[in-house]
Write a protein that holds these residues in place. Structure first.
Motif, PDB file in Angstrom:
ATOM      1  N   UNK A 155       0.828  -1.207   0.000  1.00 60.67           N
ATOM      2  CA  UNK A 155       0.000   0.000   0.000  1.00 60.67           C
ATOM      3  C   UNK A 155       0.862   1.256   0.000  1.00 60.67           C
ATOM      4  N   UNK A 156       1.997   1.201   0.694  1.00 57.56           N
ATOM      5  CA  UNK A 156       2.894   2.341   0.728  1.00 57.56           C
ATOM      6  C   UNK A 156       3.525   2.586  -0.639  1.00 57.56           C
ATOM      7  N   UNK A 157       3.863   1.502  -1.337  1.00 61.66           N
ATOM      8  CA  UNK A 157       4.393   1.645  -2.693  1.00 61.66           C
ATOM      9  C   UNK A 157       3.330   2.254  -3.601  1.00 61.66           C
ATOM     10  N   UNK A 158       2.077   1.811  -3.421  1.00 61.95           N
ATOM     11  CA  UNK A 158       0.988   2.373  -4.216  1.00 61.95           C
ATOM     12  C   UNK A 158       0.784   3.848  -3.956  1.00 61.95           C
ATOM     13  N   UNK A 159       0.906   4.264  -2.701  1.00 60.68           N
ATOM     14  CA  UNK A 159       0.785   5.681  -2.374  1.00 60.68           C
ATOM     15  C   UNK A 159       1.885   6.479  -3.064  1.00 60.68           C
ATOM     16  N   UNK A 160       3.075   5.888  -3.144  1.00 58.77           N
ATOM     17  CA  UNK A 160       4.185   6.532  -3.849  1.00 58.77           C
ATOM     18  C   UNK A 160       3.815   6.840  -5.302  1.00 58.77           C
ATOM     19  N   UNK A 161       3.081   5.928  -5.932  1.00 56.93           N
ATOM     20  CA  UNK A 161       2.641   6.132  -7.315  1.00 56.93           C
ATOM     21  C   UNK A 161       1.445   7.073  -7.381  1.00 56.93           C
ATOM     22  N   UNK A 162       0.472   6.833  -6.519  1.00 58.23           N
ATOM     23  CA  UNK A 162      -0.779   7.579  -6.573  1.00 58.23           C
ATOM     24  C   UNK A 162      -0.675   9.021  -6.141  1.00 58.23           C
ATOM     25  N   UNK A 163       0.289   9.351  -5.269  1.00 59.64           N
ATOM     26  CA  UNK A 163       0.423  10.726  -4.806  1.00 59.64           C
ATOM     27  C   UNK A 163       0.677  11.710  -5.938  1.00 59.64           C
ATOM     28  N   UNK A 164       1.772  11.549  -6.679  1.00 56.31           N
ATOM     29  CA  UNK A 164       2.020  12.477  -7.789  1.00 56.31           C
ATOM     30  C   UNK A 164       0.971  12.398  -8.888  1.00 56.31           C
ATOM     31  N   UNK A 165       0.502  11.176  -9.184  1.00 59.86           N
ATOM     32  CA  UNK A 165      -0.502  11.018 -10.227  1.00 59.86           C
ATOM     33  C   UNK A 165      -1.792  11.736  -9.852  1.00 59.86           C
ATOM     34  N   UNK A 166      -2.259  11.527  -8.637  1.00 60.52           N
ATOM     35  CA  UNK A 166      -3.480  12.190  -8.187  1.00 60.52           C
ATOM     36  C   UNK A 166      -3.313  13.691  -8.100  1.00 60.52           C
ATOM     37  N   UNK A 167      -2.128  14.148  -7.673  1.00 64.31           N
ATOM     38  CA  UNK A 167      -1.886  15.583  -7.616  1.00 64.31           C
ATOM     39  C   UNK A 167      -1.926  16.228  -8.987  1.00 64.31           C
ATOM     40  N   UNK A 168      -1.331  15.551  -9.970  1.00 64.06           N
ATOM     41  CA  UNK A 168      -1.361  16.073 -11.335  1.00 64.06           C
ATOM     42  C   UNK A 168      -2.788  16.130 -11.865  1.00 64.06           C
ATOM     43  N   UNK A 169      -3.559  15.078 -11.613  1.00 64.43           N
ATOM     44  CA  UNK A 169      -4.951  15.056 -12.068  1.00 64.43           C
ATOM     45  C   UNK A 169      -5.770  16.148 -11.386  1.00 64.43           C
ATOM     46  N   UNK A 170      -5.543  16.333 -10.081  1.00 68.77           N
ATOM     47  CA  UNK A 170      -6.307  17.341  -9.336  1.00 68.77           C
ATOM     48  C   UNK A 170      -5.998  18.753  -9.803  1.00 68.77           C
ATOM     49  N   UNK A 171      -4.731  19.025 -10.117  1.00 66.06           N
ATOM     50  CA  UNK A 171      -4.359  20.351 -10.600  1.00 66.06           C
ATOM     51  C   UNK A 171      -4.835  20.596 -12.030  1.00 66.06           C
ATOM     52  N   UNK A 172      -4.880  19.553 -12.845  1.00 65.84           N
ATOM     53  CA  UNK A 172      -5.224  19.720 -14.252  1.00 65.84           C
ATOM     54  C   UNK A 172      -6.728  19.633 -14.504  1.00 65.84           C
ATOM     55  N   UNK A 173      -7.396  18.662 -13.887  1.00 65.70           N
ATOM     56  CA  UNK A 173      -8.803  18.411 -14.190  1.00 65.70           C
ATOM     57  C   UNK A 173      -9.763  18.786 -13.065  1.00 65.70           C
ATOM     58  N   UNK A 174      -9.231  19.160 -11.913  1.00 59.82           N
ATOM     59  CA  UNK A 174     -10.093  19.599 -10.831  1.00 59.82           C
ATOM     60  C   UNK A 174     -10.040  18.686  -9.624  1.00 59.82           C
ATOM     61  N   UNK A 175     -10.351  19.274  -8.442  1.00 59.34           N
ATOM     62  CA  UNK A 175     -10.351  18.498  -7.199  1.00 59.34           C
ATOM     63  C   UNK A 175     -11.552  17.547  -7.147  1.00 59.34           C
ATOM     64  N   UNK A 176     -12.694  18.022  -7.582  1.00 58.15           N
ATOM     65  CA  UNK A 176     -13.931  17.264  -7.403  1.00 58.15           C
ATOM     66  C   UNK A 176     -13.931  15.911  -8.108  1.00 58.15           C
TER      67      UNK A 176
END
Length: 459
Positions: free
Chosen positions: A73-94
């Motif tokens: 799960x920690x390895x997954x968070x390592x991947x999902x953190x930057x990916x989710x941040x990029x998506x949130x900044x580009x396509x929105x938080x909601x």
């Protein structure tokens, strides 16, 4: 005849609620659905420690697979953190905020059906990706809605939820496996229940007004702000938002490299020893002669919960730095005692572990506050995501390497390494941690080009 313009933004039926919103109730709901994400993160990371033994025996896993699944799960968070941040900044938080939890629900449910080590690793890896994305959108979203006067308290509550989830999972898992002898798949899959409840509670939330403003959608931003923000000062602060597009490279620019370095290193050094010790608390304490270690492990996790509660109560009174720096030195000191005094009485060892848990949790509470405050809107998501990923490198390393270190190096040297990690975090925080208490986001996320910012940050 003089015609005066209406200072309030014109709304449309598609963007304005039909009835006035209870802003205080909305803020409670927003905080609840965000800290809920932290609760299930703590839950899945805590529950694995109680089920890994049975899963290892049934699936005949090697030590390598056991370590990988413990850290999956920690390895997954390592991947999902930057990916989710990029998506949130580009396509929105909601949209990101809803889709990441939907992914978590599906993967959590799949835990009921795994029958091999690689399947368990893959499912929990994807759950971690979803949680990492949730970090990167949840904290920025809460920072962008919360009023400055209680932003720290609301955001640090997410860490209370994380520790509560971790401790509750440890206790529930222990009861499920020891008292009822339930299958380890049921133990792990129990995370599906809170995840489904949380997913339903998130439906219908608005988009961040600051993100809308950054995208140039000014009218929508003012409408959301008028409807949901409690403080007129927060609405006014929207005018400071630019329409500059964020890039990953901005994290290491002259303006923001200090913020990126501080939160990444601080977070890394705060969670690495905690994850290592707390995940295997029962076995670590047992190695020090404290029986089966379960009672001490509950004490360690319970004191950690008390530590983040203490920070929540103090954060808007004494500020961020006083809750960030001294506690790291305390952690280093008690781990140094444990590492050097290997023949200490069990009561002393337990007392040191409890002090470590309390002090570590106090400063770790700030990892849920700083990311949303020190990055500007255009990189708030990716900045939080990068820091999340960097911290999870430490958490995964601690979780993966502690069993090996305890076996090959011994308890004393392992604790000395953990103490050294705490010293690094304290030194970096002493040099770079800003004071952001009570300040609007336009100030806390302003560029810093000469060491600490202009706030009075001295201890």
């Amino acid at each position: 005849m003089t015609i005066t313009s209406n200072p309030e933004p014109v709304s449309t039926s598609s963007t304005r609620p039909k009835a006035p919103v209870d802003k205080q109730r909305f803020m409670i709901r927003m905080t609840g659905v965000i800290v809920g994400g932290m609760f299930i993160d703590g839950y899945i990371l805590g529950i694995i420690g109680t089920a890994i033994g049975a899963a290892t025996a049934e699936l005949q896993m090697s030590l390598l697979w056991e370590g990988l699944i413990g850290a999956s799960a920690l390895i997954g968070i390592f991947i999902g953190g930057p990916l989710g941040g990029w998506l949130a900044d580009k396509f929105g938080r909601k949209p990101t905020f809803t889709l990441d939890l939907a992914m978590f629900v599906v993967c959590s449910f799949l835990q009921f059906f795994v029958d091999s080590a690689w399947q368990l690793f893959a499912v929990r890896l994807l759950m971690g990706v979803a949680i990492g994305a949730d970090y990167s959108v949840g904290w920025p979203l809460l920072a962008e809605f919360a009023p400055a006067r209680k932003r720290g308290k609301l955001m640090s509550f997410s860490e209370v939820a994380w520790y509560l989830g971790f401790m509750l999972a440890f206790a529930i898992g222990y009861v499920m496996t020891s008292a009822f002898s339930l299958d380890w798949r049921i133990v792990l899959g129990s995370s599906t229940v809170p995840a489904v409840i949380l997913f339903l509670a998130r439906l219908g939330l608005p988009e961040s007004p600051r993100w809308l403003m950054n995208q140039g959608r000014t009218e929508e931003a003012h409408q959301v702000a008028h409807d949901y923000l409690e403080s007129p000062a927060e609405v006014l602060d929207l005018t400071s938002e630019s329409t500059r597009k964020g890039t990953f490279g901005m994290l290491f620019s002259r303006d923001y490299w200090r913020a990126t370095t501080f939160i990444s290193v601080f977070w890394f050094c705060a969670v690495t020893p905690y994850f290592a010790i707390a995940t295997f608390a029962a076995s670590v304490l047992s190695d020090y002669g404290l029986g089966d270690g379960f009672g001490g492990a509950i004490g360690v996790n319970g004191l950690a919960l008390a530590g983040v509660v203490a920070s929540l109560l103090l954060i808007e009174r004494i500020g961020r730095r006083k809750l960030t720096i001294p506690q790291q030195w305390v952690c280093a000191a008690v781990l140094l005692i444990i590492g050097l005094w290997t023949s200490a009485p069990p009561a002393v060892i337990l007392g040191c572990f409890l002090v470590f848990a309390f002090a570590n949790a106090m400063c770790t509470a700030l990892t849920g506050v700083y990311p949303g405050e020190i990055f500007p809107t255009e990189i708030r998501g990716i900045g939080t995501g990068f820091a999340t990923a960097f911290s999870r490198v430490g958490a995964a390393l601690g979780t993966f390497l502690l069993p090996w270190s305890m076996h090959h190096l011994g308890a004393g040297p392992s604790m000395l390494v953990a103490a050294g990690v705490c010293v690094v975090g304290a030194l970096v925080s002493q040099a770079l941690a800003p004071e952001t208490m009570g300040r609007p986001l336009s100030e806390t996320s302003a560029p810093r080009r000469g060491g600490r910012d202009t706030a009075k940050a001295a201890l």
